[in-house]
Design a protein around this motif. Structure first.
Motif, PDB file in Angstrom:
ATOM      1  N   LEU A  58       0.795  -1.221   0.000  1.00  0.00           N
ATOM      2  CA  LEU A  58       0.000   0.000   0.000  1.00  0.00           C
ATOM      3  C   LEU A  58       0.831   1.276   0.000  1.00  0.00           C
ATOM      4  CD1 LEU A  58      -2.732  -0.948   2.642  1.00  0.00           C
ATOM      5  CD2 LEU A  58      -3.061  -0.714   0.166  1.00  0.00           C
ATOM      6  N   ALA A  59       1.936   1.293   0.730  1.00  0.00           N
ATOM      7  CA  ALA A  59       2.639   2.543   1.006  1.00  0.00           C
ATOM      8  C   ALA A  59       3.007   3.336  -0.249  1.00  0.00           C
ATOM      9  CB  ALA A  59       3.874   2.272   1.865  1.00  0.00           C
ATOM     10  N   PRO A  60       3.596   2.735  -1.284  1.00  0.00           N
ATOM     11  CA  PRO A  60       3.938   3.542  -2.462  1.00  0.00           C
ATOM     12  C   PRO A  60       2.714   4.175  -3.125  1.00  0.00           C
ATOM     13  CG  PRO A  60       5.115   1.454  -2.503  1.00  0.00           C
ATOM     14  CD  PRO A  60       4.089   1.352  -1.425  1.00  0.00           C
ATOM     15  N   ALA A  61       1.611   3.404  -3.200  1.00  0.00           N
ATOM     16  CA  ALA A  61       0.403   3.939  -3.828  1.00  0.00           C
ATOM     17  C   ALA A  61      -0.201   5.069  -2.993  1.00  0.00           C
ATOM     18  CB  ALA A  61      -0.620   2.820  -4.027  1.00  0.00           C
ATOM     19  N   VAL A  62      -0.197   4.916  -1.675  1.00  0.00           N
ATOM     20  CA  VAL A  62      -0.720   5.974  -0.810  1.00  0.00           C
ATOM     21  C   VAL A  62       0.163   7.215  -0.910  1.00  0.00           C
ATOM     22  CG1 VAL A  62      -1.247   6.607   1.584  1.00  0.00           C
ATOM     23  CG2 VAL A  62      -1.863   4.341   0.738  1.00  0.00           C
ATOM     24  N   ALA A  63       1.469   7.015  -1.076  1.00  0.00           N
ATOM     25  CA  ALA A  63       2.379   8.153  -1.249  1.00  0.00           C
ATOM     26  C   ALA A  63       2.030   8.946  -2.507  1.00  0.00           C
ATOM     27  CB  ALA A  63       3.823   7.666  -1.302  1.00  0.00           C
ATOM     28  N   VAL A  64       1.511   8.267  -3.526  1.00  0.00           N
ATOM     29  CA  VAL A  64       1.055   8.968  -4.738  1.00  0.00           C
ATOM     30  C   VAL A  64      -0.047   9.967  -4.382  1.00  0.00           C
ATOM     31  CG1 VAL A  64      -0.182   8.670  -6.933  1.00  0.00           C
ATOM     32  CG2 VAL A  64       1.732   7.162  -6.354  1.00  0.00           C
ATOM     33  N   ARG A  65      -0.913   9.585  -3.450  1.00  0.00           N
ATOM     34  CA  ARG A  65      -1.981  10.503  -3.013  1.00  0.00           C
ATOM     35  C   ARG A  65      -1.384  11.711  -2.293  1.00  0.00           C
ATOM     36  NH1 ARG A  65      -5.723   9.140  -6.519  1.00  0.00           N
ATOM     37  NH2 ARG A  65      -6.821   7.192  -6.086  1.00  0.00           N
ATOM     38  N   GLY A  66      -0.257  11.514  -1.624  1.00  0.00           N
ATOM     39  CA  GLY A  66       0.419  12.656  -1.008  1.00  0.00           C
ATOM     40  C   GLY A  66       0.933  13.627  -2.056  1.00  0.00           C
ATOM     41  N   ILE A  67       1.527  13.088  -3.115  1.00  0.00           N
ATOM     42  CA  ILE A  67       2.004  13.931  -4.217  1.00  0.00           C
ATOM     43  C   ILE A  67       0.826  14.631  -4.889  1.00  0.00           C
ATOM     44  CG2 ILE A  67       3.195  13.900  -6.447  1.00  0.00           C
ATOM     45  CD1 ILE A  67       4.786  11.452  -5.341  1.00  0.00           C
ATOM     46  N   GLN A  68      -0.287  13.921  -4.997  1.00  0.00           N
ATOM     47  CA  GLN A  68      -1.495  14.530  -5.561  1.00  0.00           C
ATOM     48  C   GLN A  68      -1.929  15.733  -4.726  1.00  0.00           C
ATOM     49  OE1 GLN A  68      -4.763  11.763  -5.858  1.00  0.00           O
ATOM     50  NE2 GLN A  68      -6.165  13.249  -6.763  1.00  0.00           N
ATOM     51  N   ALA A  69      -1.852  15.603  -3.407  1.00  0.00           N
ATOM     52  CA  ALA A  69      -2.226  16.729  -2.529  1.00  0.00           C
ATOM     53  C   ALA A  69      -1.323  17.926  -2.773  1.00  0.00           C
ATOM     54  CB  ALA A  69      -2.147  16.287  -1.067  1.00  0.00           C
ATOM     55  N   CYS A  70      -0.052  17.686  -3.060  1.00  0.00           N
ATOM     56  CA  CYS A  70       0.871  18.785  -3.370  1.00  0.00           C
ATOM     57  C   CYS A  70       0.380  19.573  -4.576  1.00  0.00           C
ATOM     58  CB  CYS A  70       2.266  18.229  -3.633  1.00  0.00           C
ATOM     59  SG  CYS A  70       3.409  19.410  -4.365  1.00  0.00           S
ATOM     60  N   CYS A  71      -0.112  18.849  -5.576  1.00  0.00           N
ATOM     61  CA  CYS A  71      -0.526  19.496  -6.836  1.00  0.00           C
ATOM     62  C   CYS A  71      -1.886  20.178  -6.732  1.00  0.00           C
ATOM     63  CB  CYS A  71      -0.567  18.457  -7.954  1.00  0.00           C
ATOM     64  SG  CYS A  71       1.031  17.694  -8.307  1.00  0.00           S
ATOM     65  N   GLU A  72      -2.747  19.665  -5.857  1.00  0.00           N
ATOM     66  CA  GLU A  72      -4.145  20.101  -5.869  1.00  0.00           C
ATOM     67  C   GLU A  72      -4.535  20.980  -4.687  1.00  0.00           C
ATOM     68  OE1 GLU A  72      -5.743  16.122  -8.288  1.00  0.00           O
ATOM     69  OE2 GLU A  72      -6.417  16.480  -6.223  1.00  0.00           O
ATOM     70  N   LEU A  73      -3.674  21.045  -3.652  1.00  0.00           N
ATOM     71  CA  LEU A  73      -4.030  21.797  -2.442  1.00  0.00           C
ATOM     72  C   LEU A  73      -2.969  22.849  -2.137  1.00  0.00           C
ATOM     73  CD1 LEU A  73      -5.057  18.802  -0.121  1.00  0.00           C
ATOM     74  CD2 LEU A  73      -6.604  20.329  -1.367  1.00  0.00           C
ATOM     75  N   PRO A  74      -3.354  23.920  -1.414  1.00  0.00           N
ATOM     76  CA  PRO A  74      -2.346  24.852  -0.898  1.00  0.00           C
ATOM     77  C   PRO A  74      -1.370  24.104   0.003  1.00  0.00           C
ATOM     78  CG  PRO A  74      -4.563  25.724  -0.612  1.00  0.00           C
ATOM     79  CD  PRO A  74      -4.725  24.311  -1.037  1.00  0.00           C
ATOM     80  N   PHE A  75      -0.172  24.665   0.203  1.00  0.00           N
ATOM     81  CA  PHE A  75       0.880  23.929   0.913  1.00  0.00           C
ATOM     82  C   PHE A  75       0.426  23.448   2.289  1.00  0.00           C
ATOM     83  CE2 PHE A  75       4.557  23.558   3.714  1.00  0.00           C
ATOM     84  CZ  PHE A  75       5.339  22.675   2.990  1.00  0.00           C
ATOM     85  N   ASP A  76      -0.143  24.306   3.096  1.00  0.00           N
ATOM     86  CA  ASP A  76      -0.530  23.914   4.453  1.00  0.00           C
ATOM     87  C   ASP A  76      -1.576  22.799   4.441  1.00  0.00           C
ATOM     88  OD1 ASP A  76       1.236  25.711   5.516  1.00  0.00           O
ATOM     89  OD2 ASP A  76      -0.270  27.241   5.983  1.00  0.00           O
ATOM     90  N   ALA A  77      -2.534  22.889   3.518  1.00  0.00           N
ATOM     91  CA  ALA A  77      -3.544  21.837   3.409  1.00  0.00           C
ATOM     92  C   ALA A  77      -2.914  20.540   2.913  1.00  0.00           C
ATOM     93  CB  ALA A  77      -4.664  22.282   2.461  1.00  0.00           C
ATOM     94  N   GLY A  78      -1.932  20.664   2.003  1.00  0.00           N
ATOM     95  CA  GLY A  78      -1.221  19.484   1.529  1.00  0.00           C
ATOM     96  C   GLY A  78      -0.452  18.803   2.642  1.00  0.00           C
ATOM     97  N   MET A  79       0.175  19.606   3.515  1.00  0.00           N
ATOM     98  CA  MET A  79       0.888  19.042   4.663  1.00  0.00           C
ATOM     99  C   MET A  79      -0.064  18.289   5.588  1.00  0.00           C
ATOM    100  SD  MET A  79       4.186  19.484   4.661  1.00  0.00           S
ATOM    101  CE  MET A  79       4.519  19.160   6.400  1.00  0.00           C
ATOM    102  N   LYS A  80      -1.244  18.867   5.799  1.00  0.00           N
ATOM    103  CA  LYS A  80      -2.237  18.202   6.645  1.00  0.00           C
ATOM    104  C   LYS A  80      -2.660  16.874   6.033  1.00  0.00           C
ATOM    105  CE  LYS A  80      -6.768  18.869   8.782  1.00  0.00           C
ATOM    106  NZ  LYS A  80      -7.970  19.745   8.886  1.00  0.00           N
TER     107      LYS A  80
END
Length: 695
Positions: A224-246
């Motif tokens: 799971l971990a690599p695929a879930v990490a993709v969702r983290g990268i997605q948050a970087c692209c789609e959310l403001p930085f602070d929201a992406g960190m959350k």
């Protein structure tokens, strides 16, 4: 300030030196010291801060021993945010490794310089989690989505040259990290450079993250971990930085709560513990300047290749000049692979094949080697002849090792005048690739011989596991049992192809029948014939359908046909219809009415058989600890790493549940499904296999 971080002012630069050997892990003291150092620098009137590590490395990563414990002090994500928010220019000078949290601290700095030998990476997926201190939010802003997905989902280490090309580093310089860091920081100040927070850089454009998630999940065979990490990268692209960190933190915590994280952490620590044996403390290994290998087939050539790549001269003994030349060709072919991958140079290839490798057809050529490994045919009479000759020609103190997969090392040792010098070194094919080495300790094997076996394993970069003497030792003994469980299910109604698919879906690299084709069906055939000749218990269910496949000269991949049919140029195989017909005929001859099996039932029975036999292996002392079994199955048998090993899996599944499956099986076959006494004892006491690892 804590003792873990030293503070020094040099002109307009505050220098923070990490001094928490051996790897400057980002534990409580380091985090608190960095925070205090940044705050002191801001009050000290300086214009810049330089962060570097004393000793052999920058911050090599988070303190993994803190995982799962109550939090202390400042969280790493908050520390990184505080470093990045400093009004001073913050520079990190890297050497050694900057991994995981270490790279996240460097990414929170405004500029990064490194020595040419430095390596960086975000390897969190290798322990079942993902970057949790800004790695998925800052790295894509520096290097883009594609490169970030590669670095983060692989967990690989990136060399300084590549890191510079990607944009992770700003500069590479020869020298000590302190000196190059100070020079670079002063240059930045002199040029009027200002703060450069990565969090304020624009995020990359979004891609089709759903498709990317599916692709990474498939590649990881359920990890799971690599695929879930993709969702983290997605948050970087789609959310403001602070929201992406959350969002990154939410995803990180989700992974922290999974069984996969438990399995990966168990594998991480067990891999480091497996070769640490109390009885070897203070025991010096014997000197190893050269080795001999007897038999230049696939296995012998692989062993010789591994030794040559480790810098050991090898004497290769074969029966004839032609066979010796053929062995040299196999070794050269293996080394060509290392050459193509850049592991060795052309000059090294020539040196290894023409100088470090000696071909011989006479046992006298082995008279001066320090260790001999025989890799001849798996038959006791053949082994005894070989060891009799070795006993006569090898020098005093030379170690005589057998690469046997199943045979009694005590019996082999007894045919020599020096049983204390005899040991089993069971490599796995291809020996220059596979990581596992079973070190089989016979009754009279000297402790310094055991220590030498482990020293050799370390030199060859193997995961070495101590095993006692029994038929098949740890791995092949357990394999024989869970493979038999699969054979029983085939007779009772499942197909080999359904079983293979169910187990690859579970996470195995290959199913048992595809593995048999890869290894060579003649191996299993020889074992079956040997056991029948020795006299099988009449209660032991035997199957004969694959004997007919072998009798026709079909031994799996090497002959193009086995359980599967293999075509030249095609990857993998297709089910062999002849096998299906032979199974049906044997069921009819034995009066078996086939029934349907679900995939879950296949996995449950297969795993229960594996755990039960593994518990017997530990209970009998063939494996000293449950983790020895787990590492054997992980590194030699394609067991999914994220499940930790069969006994870690059993702990997480619940030992009472596993025992219930075994007892249920015993109602129809009480011979095969006899519960392991150790498993029954642990269930009765409410204990786990992991409890035994800690004793």
């Amino acid at each position: 300030m804590t003792d873990a971080i030293a503070y020094e002012r040099i002109g307009e630069i505050a220098v923070l030196k990490a001094q928490n050997p051996p790897v400057n892990a980002l534990g409580f003291d380091i985090r608190e010291g960095l925070l205090a150092g940044i705050e002191r620098a801001e009050k000290d009137g300086v214009k810049a801060v330089l962060i570097y590590g004393d000793g052999r490395t920058y911050f090599a990563g988070a303190d993994i021993t803190e995982f799962g414990k109550p939090p202390r002090g400042i969280f790493l994500p908050d520390l990184c945010a505080r470093i990045e928010a400093s009004p001073l220019v913050v520079v990190s000078a890297l050497h050694g490794t900057a991994l995981g949290g270490g790279l996240e601290v460097a990414l929170a700095s405004h500029y990064r310089i490194a020595v040419p030998s430095a390596r960086v990476g975000l390897p969190e997926v290798l322990i079942g989690v993902m970057p949790g201190a800004g790695g998925t939010q800052r790295l894509p802003r520096l290097i883009g989505v594609e490169a970030s997905v590669d670095v983060i989902t692989s967990g690989r280490q990136v060399g300084a040259k590549e890191a510079l090309a990607l944009g992770i580093l700003d500069r590479i310089e020869e020298g000590e990290p302190r000196e190059i860091g100070l020079a670079y920081t002063q240059e930045l100040l002199d040029s009027g450079a200002t703060r450069r927070p990565v969090s304020e850089m624009p995020a990359p454009e979004a891609v089709d993250f759903d498709a990317l998630y599916d692709k990474v999940l498939k590649k990881g065979r359920g990890l799971l971990a690599p695929a879930v990490a993709v969702r983290g990268i997605q948050a970087c692209c789609e959310l403001p930085f602070d929201a992406g960190m959350k969002r990154e933190r939410e995803l990180f915590m989700e992974l922290m709560d999974t069984d996969q994280r438990q399995g990966m952490i168990h594998a991480f620590f067990s891999e480091r513990a497996v070769s640490k044996l109390p009885e070897l403390k203070g025991i010096a290994p014997r000197a190893l300047a050269s080795i001999g290998v007897i038999g230049g087939g696939t296995m012998g050539a692989g062993i010789a290749t591994a030794a040559l790549l480790a810098g050991l001269p090898v004497v290769m003994l074969e029966m004839s000049d032609e066979a010796a030349e053929a062995a040299k060709g196999r070794i050269a072919g293996n080394l060509q692979g290392a050459l193509k991958r850049g592991k060795i140079s052309e000059a090294q290839f020539t040196q290894l094949t023409e100088e470090a490798l000696t071909l011989a057809t006479d046992y006298d050529a082995l008279s001066d080697v320090d260790l001999v490994i025989e890799a001849v045919f798996e038959e006791m009479s053949v082994k005894k002849v070989v060891f009799g000759k070795l006993d006569a020609v090898c020098k005093k103190g030379a170690i005589l090792a057998s690469n046997t997969s199943y045979l009694d090392v005590n019996e082999i040792a007894a045919c020599t005048s020096r049983p204390e010098d005899v040991i089993g070194l069971h490599f796995f094919s291809p020996a220059h690739v596979m990581k596992l080495l079973e070190i089989v300790v016979a009754d009279k094997t000297a402790l310094d011989v055991v220590a030498t076996g482990f020293a050799l394993g370390q030199r060859l970069k193997k995961i070495s596991v101590r095993a006692g003497v029994c038929d098949g030792f740890i791995g092949n003994r357990i394999l024989a049992t869970y493979r038999k469980a699969a054979d029983h299910m085939v007779l009772d109604g499942a197909s080999p192809y359904q079983i293979d698919k169910a187990l690859t879906d579970f996470g195995f690299a290959m199913g048992p029948f595809a593995v048999a084709d890869l290894a060579g069906l003649d191996i299993g055939w020889a074992v079956r014939k040997r056991k029948r000749a020795e006299g099988m218990d009449p209660r032991d269910r035997d199957s004969e359908y694959m004997d007919k496949v072998c009798e026709a000269g079909n031994f799996g991949q090497k002959t193009g046909k086995g359980y599967y049919v293999y075509e030249a140029g095609k990857r993998g195989g297709t089910p062999n219809p002849e096998v299906t017909d032979l199974i049906a005929a044997e069921r009819a001859a034995k009066g078996i009415t086939p029934r349907a099996f679900t995939d879950d039932e296949i996995v449950t029975r297969y795993m229960a058989a594996m755990v039960n036999e593994a518990a017997k292996v530990v209970g009998e002392g063939i494996a000293r600890r449950p983790l020895d079994v787990d590492m054997t199955l992980l590194f030699g048998y394609g067991f999914p790493r994220y499940r930790g090993g069969p006994l870690k899996w059993a702990d997480m599944e619940g030992l009472d549940k596993v025992l219930a499956t075994i007892k249920n099986g015993a109602q129809e076959d009480d011979y095969f499904w006899e519960p392991a006494p150790l498993l029954e004892k642990l269930v009765a006491e409410g204990r786990s296999f992991d409890d035994l690892n800690k004793e």
